[in-house]
Design a protein around this motif. Sequence first.
Motif, PDB file in Angstrom:
ATOM      1  N   ASP A 124       1.093  -0.943   0.326  1.00 48.35           N
ATOM      2  CA  ASP A 124      -0.171  -0.065   0.085  1.00 48.35           C
ATOM      3  C   ASP A 124       0.464   1.348  -0.008  1.00 48.35           C
ATOM      4  N   VAL A 125       2.128   1.402   1.435  1.00 49.28           N
ATOM      5  CA  VAL A 125       2.421   2.613   0.813  1.00 49.28           C
ATOM      6  C   VAL A 125       3.946   2.271  -0.183  1.00 49.28           C
ATOM      7  N   VAL A 126       3.944   3.023  -1.263  1.00 53.96           N
ATOM      8  CA  VAL A 126       5.031   2.989  -2.222  1.00 53.96           C
ATOM      9  C   VAL A 126       6.367   3.586  -1.396  1.00 53.96           C
ATOM     10  N   GLU A 127       7.330   2.347  -1.994  1.00 49.06           N
ATOM     11  CA  GLU A 127       8.792   2.913  -1.744  1.00 49.06           C
ATOM     12  C   GLU A 127       9.871   2.284  -2.472  1.00 49.06           C
ATOM     13  N   SER A 128      10.858   3.105  -3.426  1.00 48.01           N
ATOM     14  CA  SER A 128      12.160   3.354  -3.826  1.00 48.01           C
ATOM     15  C   SER A 128      11.437   3.174  -5.003  1.00 48.01           C
ATOM     16  N   VAL A 129      12.044   3.036  -5.638  1.00 44.63           N
ATOM     17  CA  VAL A 129      11.460   2.861  -7.355  1.00 44.63           C
ATOM     18  C   VAL A 129      12.193   1.523  -8.274  1.00 44.63           C
ATOM     19  N   GLY A 130      11.192   1.626  -9.994  1.00 46.44           N
ATOM     20  CA  GLY A 130      12.327   0.241 -10.324  1.00 46.44           C
ATOM     21  C   GLY A 130      12.159  -0.689 -10.218  1.00 46.44           C
ATOM     22  N   GLN A 131      12.582  -1.896  -9.730  1.00 46.47           N
ATOM     23  CA  GLN A 131      12.599  -3.504  -9.050  1.00 46.47           C
ATOM     24  C   GLN A 131      12.144  -3.949  -8.367  1.00 46.47           C
ATOM     25  N   SER A 136       7.519  -9.253  -6.768  1.00 46.13           N
ATOM     26  CA  SER A 136       7.485 -10.615  -6.805  1.00 46.13           C
ATOM     27  C   SER A 136       7.645 -11.327  -7.632  1.00 46.13           C
ATOM     28  N   GLY A 137       7.163 -12.272  -8.117  1.00 44.61           N
ATOM     29  CA  GLY A 137       6.782 -13.417  -9.110  1.00 44.61           C
ATOM     30  C   GLY A 137       6.276 -14.576  -9.002  1.00 44.61           C
ATOM     31  N   VAL A 138       5.441 -15.088 -10.056  1.00 46.23           N
ATOM     32  CA  VAL A 138       5.007 -16.672  -9.666  1.00 46.23           C
ATOM     33  C   VAL A 138       6.138 -17.039 -10.910  1.00 46.23           C
ATOM     34  N   PHE A 139       5.809 -18.385 -10.520  1.00 43.48           N
ATOM     35  CA  PHE A 139       7.387 -19.448 -11.095  1.00 43.48           C
ATOM     36  C   PHE A 139       6.381 -20.186 -11.553  1.00 43.48           C
ATOM     37  N   LEU A 140       6.277 -20.863 -13.007  1.00 46.91           N
ATOM     38  CA  LEU A 140       5.738 -21.972 -13.207  1.00 46.91           C
ATOM     39  C   LEU A 140       6.587 -22.907 -13.817  1.00 46.91           C
ATOM     40  N   GLN A 141       6.151 -24.529 -13.138  1.00 48.64           N
ATOM     41  CA  GLN A 141       7.328 -25.380 -12.586  1.00 48.64           C
ATOM     42  C   GLN A 141       8.474 -24.926 -11.983  1.00 48.64           C
ATOM     43  N   ASN A 142       8.613 -23.472 -11.207  1.00 47.58           N
ATOM     44  CA  ASN A 142       9.405 -23.577 -10.558  1.00 47.58           C
ATOM     45  C   ASN A 142      10.315 -23.155 -11.238  1.00 47.58           C
ATOM     46  N   ARG A 143      10.424 -22.184 -12.345  1.00 51.28           N
ATOM     47  CA  ARG A 143      11.570 -22.303 -13.496  1.00 51.28           C
ATOM     48  C   ARG A 143      11.676 -21.628 -14.308  1.00 51.28           C
ATOM     49  N   TYR A 144       9.586 -20.971 -14.702  1.00 46.23           N
ATOM     50  CA  TYR A 144       9.772 -19.819 -15.741  1.00 46.23           C
ATOM     51  C   TYR A 144       9.032 -18.361 -14.517  1.00 46.23           C
ATOM     52  N   GLU A 145       9.591 -17.342 -15.090  1.00 51.59           N
ATOM     53  CA  GLU A 145       8.650 -16.223 -14.272  1.00 51.59           C
ATOM     54  C   GLU A 145       7.969 -15.524 -14.836  1.00 51.59           C
ATOM     55  N   ILE A 146       6.506 -15.009 -14.379  1.00 49.00           N
ATOM     56  CA  ILE A 146       6.171 -13.995 -14.557  1.00 49.00           C
ATOM     57  C   ILE A 146       5.932 -12.891 -13.601  1.00 49.00           C
ATOM     58  N   GLN A 147       7.080 -12.216 -14.109  1.00 45.10           N
ATOM     59  CA  GLN A 147       7.342 -10.784 -13.241  1.00 45.10           C
ATOM     60  C   GLN A 147       5.745 -10.449 -12.428  1.00 45.10           C
ATOM     61  N   ILE A 148       6.246  -9.870 -11.197  1.00 44.77           N
ATOM     62  CA  ILE A 148       5.305  -9.425 -10.691  1.00 44.77           C
ATOM     63  C   ILE A 148       5.656  -7.449  -9.766  1.00 44.77           C
ATOM     64  N   LEU A 149       5.253  -7.041 -10.512  1.00 42.75           N
ATOM     65  CA  LEU A 149       5.511  -5.298  -9.575  1.00 42.75           C
ATOM     66  C   LEU A 149       5.252  -4.058  -9.601  1.00 42.75           C
ATOM     67  N   ASP A 150       5.185  -2.968  -8.990  1.00 40.17           N
ATOM     68  CA  ASP A 150       4.687  -2.251  -8.825  1.00 40.17           C
ATOM     69  C   ASP A 150       4.922  -1.243 -10.331  1.00 40.17           C
ATOM     70  N   SER A 151       4.616  -1.364 -11.350  1.00 36.07           N
ATOM     71  CA  SER A 151       4.887  -0.896 -12.963  1.00 36.07           C
ATOM     72  C   SER A 151       3.498   0.260 -13.033  1.00 36.07           C
ATOM     73  N   TYR A 152       3.048   1.398 -11.852  1.00 37.30           N
ATOM     74  CA  TYR A 152       1.843   2.156 -11.553  1.00 37.30           C
ATOM     75  C   TYR A 152       3.152   3.545 -11.528  1.00 37.30           C
ATOM     76  N   ASN A 153       3.078   4.336 -13.366  1.00 39.17           N
ATOM     77  CA  ASN A 153       3.946   5.800 -12.915  1.00 39.17           C
ATOM     78  C   ASN A 153       5.753   4.939 -12.629  1.00 39.17           C
ATOM     79  N   ASN A 154       6.040   3.905 -13.093  1.00 38.56           N
ATOM     80  CA  ASN A 154       7.484   3.566 -12.768  1.00 38.56           C
ATOM     81  C   ASN A 154       8.213   2.628 -13.383  1.00 38.56           C
ATOM     82  N   ARG A 155       9.117   3.561 -14.103  1.00 40.84           N
ATOM     83  CA  ARG A 155       9.744   3.058 -15.108  1.00 40.84           C
ATOM     84  C   ARG A 155      10.701   2.054 -14.717  1.00 40.84           C
TER      85      ARG A 155
END
Length: 261
Positions: A124-131, A136-155
């Motif tokens: 809820d509290v925005v801290e830091s920038v970028g990565q 976080s991330g969700v890993f399929l078969q514990n190997r292949y990551e779909i990225q989870i990141l706050d990419s709202y106004n965050n290049r």
Amino acid sequence: MKMNRILTVLGLSTIFSVAANAQYSDVPPKESPMKMKPEMTEIWEPEVKVITPGKLPWDAPSDAIVLFDGKNLDNWVSQKDPKKPAPWKIINNEYMEVVPGSGGIQTKMKFGDCQLHIEWSAPDVVESVGQGRGNSGVFLQNRYEIQILDSYNNRTYANGQAGSVYKDHPPLVNAMKSPLEWNTYDIIYRAPRFKPDGRLDSPATVTVLHNGVLVQNNVTINGLTLYIGLHNYPEAHGEDVISLQDHGNKTQFKNIWIRRL
């Protein structure tokens, strides 16, 4: 004399023609192709299995395995030590929150081809920038990551923002909601196939909808989604766990279910 020769030739031609016709006179005419009927292209068996869909688009259908519904973490274990329970916190019997430094968590069950639904929110509290924002991330078969990141106004780098196949494919669009809102991922995953000798037969593919918006359109996953180095498939493997990453941020998760395909 010349005229007689011509008449003789014409007579022979007539005889040959009559003989030829007589030779094929007993052959029946070609049959016309059978006329197509509608039922010739209908599939009746096996009958399609009936399931009950969820009342809302994000609700689990009747044939889904509910991995987390806010009540407990019974389907999850610690990634550091799979013999121990998942160390993340459950908040308000609704969602779980990453405990930074505790390590990731993984399912007890293993999966291959699947349809996965997961809802998540940045802290809820925005801290830091970028990565450093809601990583976080969700890993399929514990190997292949779909990225989870706050990419709202965050290049950040395109193949590392929310909705990317990490360090592989950028999302088609940025469909991120604000940190105070919940995001959804609906993931259709086809696991890689390997030949009997362990060589890759066909790579993994994935389709991802982020908040109902297509961001990965049946893309080929080019191997392990490594932070450093080119992606590849170093070894054959079968079904494996779904894992969620502890990247040092209090990212939140709820309403997680999966269907085997």
